[in-house]
Design a protein around this motif. Structure first.
Motif, PDB file in Angstrom:
ATOM      1  N   MET A   1     -56.746 -70.356  28.800  1.00 22.21           N
ATOM      2  CA  MET A   1     -56.489 -71.769  29.062  1.00 22.21           C
ATOM      3  C   MET A   1     -55.712 -71.905  30.377  1.00 22.21           C
ATOM      4  O   MET A   1     -55.936 -72.825  31.145  1.00 22.21           O
TER       5      MET A   1
ATOM      6  N   ARG B   1     -54.243 -69.562  33.730  1.00 22.53           N
ATOM      7  CA  ARG B   1     -54.147 -68.307  34.488  1.00 22.53           C
ATOM      8  C   ARG B   1     -53.268 -68.577  35.693  1.00 22.53           C
ATOM      9  O   ARG B   1     -53.584 -69.436  36.495  1.00 22.53           O
TER      10      ARG B   1
ATOM     11  N   HIS C   1     -51.300 -66.498  38.832  1.00 24.44           N
ATOM     12  CA  HIS C   1     -51.090 -65.204  39.476  1.00 24.44           C
ATOM     13  C   HIS C   1     -50.517 -65.431  40.865  1.00 24.44           C
ATOM     14  O   HIS C   1     -51.031 -66.249  41.622  1.00 24.44           O
ATOM     15  N   SER C   2     -49.443 -64.740  41.158  1.00 24.60           N
ATOM     16  CA  SER C   2     -48.843 -64.839  42.476  1.00 24.60           C
ATOM     17  C   SER C   2     -48.907 -63.487  43.160  1.00 24.60           C
ATOM     18  O   SER C   2     -48.259 -62.539  42.726  1.00 24.60           O
ATOM     19  N   ASN C   3     -49.704 -63.399  44.199  1.00 20.02           N
ATOM     20  CA  ASN C   3     -49.716 -62.168  44.999  1.00 20.02           C
ATOM     21  C   ASN C   3     -48.419 -62.030  45.783  1.00 20.02           C
ATOM     22  O   ASN C   3     -48.045 -60.944  46.204  1.00 20.02           O
TER      23      ASN C   3
ATOM     24  N   ILE D   1     -47.919 -76.473  28.925  1.00 25.13           N
ATOM     25  CA  ILE D   1     -49.054 -76.760  29.803  1.00 25.13           C
ATOM     26  C   ILE D   1     -48.794 -77.960  30.693  1.00 25.13           C
ATOM     27  O   ILE D   1     -49.557 -78.239  31.593  1.00 25.13           O
TER      28      ILE D   1
ATOM     29  N   PRO E   1     -48.060 -75.553  34.247  1.00 24.27           N
ATOM     30  CA  PRO E   1     -48.533 -74.188  34.021  1.00 24.27           C
ATOM     31  C   PRO E   1     -47.830 -73.140  34.870  1.00 24.27           C
ATOM     32  O   PRO E   1     -47.849 -71.966  34.540  1.00 24.27           O
TER      33      PRO E   1
ATOM     34  N   ALA F   1     -59.203 -65.381  44.948  1.00 25.14           N
ATOM     35  CA  ALA F   1     -57.984 -65.152  44.164  1.00 25.14           C
ATOM     36  C   ALA F   1     -57.214 -63.952  44.713  1.00 25.14           C
ATOM     37  O   ALA F   1     -55.983 -63.916  44.670  1.00 25.14           O
TER      38      ALA F   1
ATOM     39  N   THR G   1     -57.016 -63.003  47.827  1.00 24.95           N
ATOM     40  CA  THR G   1     -56.318 -63.304  49.079  1.00 24.95           C
ATOM     41  C   THR G   1     -55.270 -64.404  48.901  1.00 24.95           C
ATOM     42  O   THR G   1     -54.388 -64.535  49.744  1.00 24.95           O
ATOM     43  N   ALA G   2     -55.387 -65.160  47.816  1.00 21.70           N
ATOM     44  CA  ALA G   2     -54.429 -66.260  47.606  1.00 21.70           C
ATOM     45  C   ALA G   2     -53.053 -65.709  47.285  1.00 21.70           C
ATOM     46  O   ALA G   2     -52.913 -64.721  46.565  1.00 21.70           O
ATOM     47  N   SER G   3     -52.034 -66.368  47.824  1.00 19.50           N
ATOM     48  CA  SER G   3     -50.674 -65.943  47.482  1.00 19.50           C
ATOM     49  C   SER G   3     -50.286 -66.454  46.097  1.00 19.50           C
ATOM     50  O   SER G   3     -49.526 -65.811  45.389  1.00 19.50           O
ATOM     51  N   GLU G   4     -50.785 -67.606  45.744  1.00 18.15           N
ATOM     52  CA  GLU G   4     -50.536 -68.153  44.409  1.00 18.15           C
ATOM     53  C   GLU G   4     -51.839 -68.747  43.894  1.00 18.15           C
ATOM     54  O   GLU G   4     -52.524 -69.450  44.636  1.00 18.15           O
ATOM     55  N   SER G   5     -52.149 -68.495  42.658  1.00 20.13           N
ATOM     56  CA  SER G   5     -53.331 -69.139  42.081  1.00 20.13           C
ATOM     57  C   SER G   5     -53.032 -69.648  40.677  1.00 20.13           C
ATOM     58  O   SER G   5     -52.329 -68.998  39.903  1.00 20.13           O
ATOM     59  N   VAL G   6     -53.540 -70.830  40.398  1.00 19.25           N
ATOM     60  CA  VAL G   6     -53.373 -71.441  39.071  1.00 19.25           C
ATOM     61  C   VAL G   6     -54.723 -71.976  38.619  1.00 19.25           C
ATOM     62  O   VAL G   6     -55.362 -72.725  39.351  1.00 19.25           O
ATOM     63  N   ASP G   7     -55.157 -71.562  37.446  1.00 16.85           N
ATOM     64  CA  ASP G   7     -56.389 -72.085  36.866  1.00 16.85           C
ATOM     65  C   ASP G   7     -56.075 -72.638  35.488  1.00 16.85           C
ATOM     66  O   ASP G   7     -55.471 -71.948  34.667  1.00 16.85           O
ATOM     67  N   VAL G   8     -56.496 -73.852  35.255  1.00 21.99           N
ATOM     68  CA  VAL G   8     -56.297 -74.469  33.943  1.00 21.99           C
ATOM     69  C   VAL G   8     -57.656 -74.857  33.387  1.00 21.99           C
ATOM     70  O   VAL G   8     -58.456 -75.485  34.075  1.00 21.99           O
ATOM     71  N   THR G   9     -57.924 -74.456  32.164  1.00 23.58           N
ATOM     72  CA  THR G   9     -59.177 -74.794  31.495  1.00 23.58           C
ATOM     73  C   THR G   9     -58.841 -75.428  30.154  1.00 23.58           C
ATOM     74  O   THR G   9     -58.428 -74.742  29.223  1.00 23.58           O
TER      75      THR G   9
ATOM     76  N   SER H   1     -56.373 -74.119  41.583  1.00 20.01           N
ATOM     77  CA  SER H   1     -55.461 -74.370  42.696  1.00 20.01           C
ATOM     78  C   SER H   1     -55.036 -73.053  43.335  1.00 20.01           C
ATOM     79  O   SER H   1     -54.647 -72.116  42.630  1.00 20.01           O
TER      80      SER H   1
ATOM     81  N   GLU I   1     -52.949 -71.209  46.786  1.00 17.12           N
ATOM     82  CA  GLU I   1     -52.101 -71.309  47.975  1.00 17.12           C
ATOM     83  C   GLU I   1     -52.246 -70.026  48.776  1.00 17.12           C
ATOM     84  O   GLU I   1     -52.398 -68.939  48.204  1.00 17.12           O
ATOM     85  N   PHE I   2     -52.165 -70.170  50.089  1.00 18.12           N
ATOM     86  CA  PHE I   2     -52.355 -69.008  50.966  1.00 18.12           C
ATOM     87  C   PHE I   2     -51.187 -68.896  51.941  1.00 18.12           C
ATOM     88  O   PHE I   2     -50.504 -69.887  52.228  1.00 18.12           O
TER      89      PHE I   2
ATOM     90  N   PHE J   1     -50.921 -81.266  32.754  1.00 15.27           N
ATOM     91  CA  PHE J   1     -52.027 -80.310  32.628  1.00 15.27           C
ATOM     92  C   PHE J   1     -52.325 -79.587  33.948  1.00 15.27           C
ATOM     93  O   PHE J   1     -53.454 -79.162  34.170  1.00 15.27           O
ATOM     94  N   GLY J   2     -51.346 -79.481  34.830  1.00 19.52           N
ATOM     95  CA  GLY J   2     -51.575 -78.775  36.087  1.00 19.52           C
ATOM     96  C   GLY J   2     -52.270 -79.607  37.142  1.00 19.52           C
ATOM     97  O   GLY J   2     -52.618 -79.104  38.203  1.00 19.52           O
TER      98      GLY J   2
END
Lengths: 155, 173
Positions: A90, A92, A94-96, A143, A146, B32, B34-42, B77, B79-80, B161-162
């Protein structure tokens, strides 16, 4: 009629075993990660028993595995964790940049409860894999933002 | 005849998908990575109906009702750390799915800052779906809300919800 009951019971058992398998699969994957060591948590069974009876903070059941290690997971690791379940997470995150990672799978169960499986990793802190059956209110609080999803696991 | 039947059966799901207001967002794994931050909401319909009961206090009852009727909220979403780190063809791929049933209702253009496009899929007097594309040099956000959306109440969903805060009335075209 009895056949229907048997089919219903089989379906319920299948659903329950799927949720169990997701948590177990995630734990097995984490166990295989280089540099991560599972921490023994004393009294976890007693704590689980207490949770069954008292439901603190809206938590009705939980399974918890904690790892130590300062491993920094990359995107390939992240995708491997995602694939431990057939269900799409639901949330995800992730922070590089910081190495922080959070995955939440959730599904409604009975009577307004939600079953969640969470992986929360921070390179500077312990890594937590938790399966919890919680009140929906607890989930909704998470949520709403997130980016702070991993907080629930730490609490 | 058999081929026609098979072709027909193959077309049905994609046609149904297109008419439902849901879009396919093909995000390559490399993005994903290369992204510094990624957020996926489903959030699908069942989860939304469940979560609607527990929206924050500032969301009024009408907004809760709207969320309860939705079929899904999907947020991607990224961020780079550097400018133009993502492939703009991702946006083109989304736009290509927005056929004549979709209408662009908002465009915000900037050479150096945020570019926002909002598309809706009208269905009689209501809206069957909504797509928000927000592209900045270092940030990419794609939001897809599926189901009957009340535009008057949509702003109330920002921050829930993001869904990012992208509605800036003073920039609307």
């Amino acid at each position: 009629m009895s056949r229907r009951i048997v089919l219903f019971a089989a379906a319920a058992a299948l659903l329950a075993s799927t949720a169990w398998a997701d948590f177990s699969s995630l734990v097995r994957t984490m166990d295989g990660e280089r540099g991560m060591h599972r921490l023994w948590t004393p009294g976890i069974s007693l704590a689980r028993l207490a949770v069954w009876m008292v439901h603190p903070d809206g938590v009705h059941d939980f399974q918890l595995v904690v790892y130590e290690g300062h491993t920094r997971f990359d995107s390939a690791d992240f995708e491997r964790f995602v694939r431990t379940s057939n269900e799409q997470p639901m949330i995800r995150v992730h922070s590089n940049r910081t190495g922080e990672l959070a995955l939440i799978w959730a599904r409604p169960v009975r009577g307004g409860l939600m079953e969640m499986t969470i992986l929360a990793h921070d390179p500077g802190d312990d890594t937590v894999v938790v399966r919890a059956v919680v009140d929906g209110e607890v989930l909704a609080r998470e949520i709403a933002d997130p980016r702070h999803a991993s907080d629930i696991a730490r609490r | 005849m058999r081929r026609i039947l098979i072709a027909f059966l193959l077309i049905i799901p994609s046609a149904a998908w297109a008419q439902s207001g849901r879009i396919r967002v093909a995000i390559p794994d490399s993005l994903a990575a290369t992204a510094s931050e990624s957020v996926d909401v489903t959030l699908d319909g069942a989860m939304l109906r469940f979560a609607a009961r527990f929206l924050s206090d500032d969301a009024d009852r009408e907004v809760q009702d709207m969320v309860r009727k939705l079929d899904g909220i999907y947020v991607h979403s990224y961020e780079f750390d550097r400018d133009d780190a993502y492939d703009r063809s991702i946006l083109a791929g989304v736009r290509a799915q927005l056929g004549p049933a979709w209408q662009r209702i908002v465009t915000v253009k900037s050479k150096t800052r945020e570019n926002v496009e909002i598309y809706t899929m009208p269905n009689g007097k209501t809206i069957a779906g909504l797509v928000i594309l927000a592209a900045e040099p270092r940030e990419l956000t794609i939001v897809n809300i599926v189901g009957p959306v009340d535009l008057d109440k949509l702003a109330s969903l920002e921050g829930q919800f993001g869904i990012p805060r992208v509605m800036k009335g003073d920039h609307h075209e």
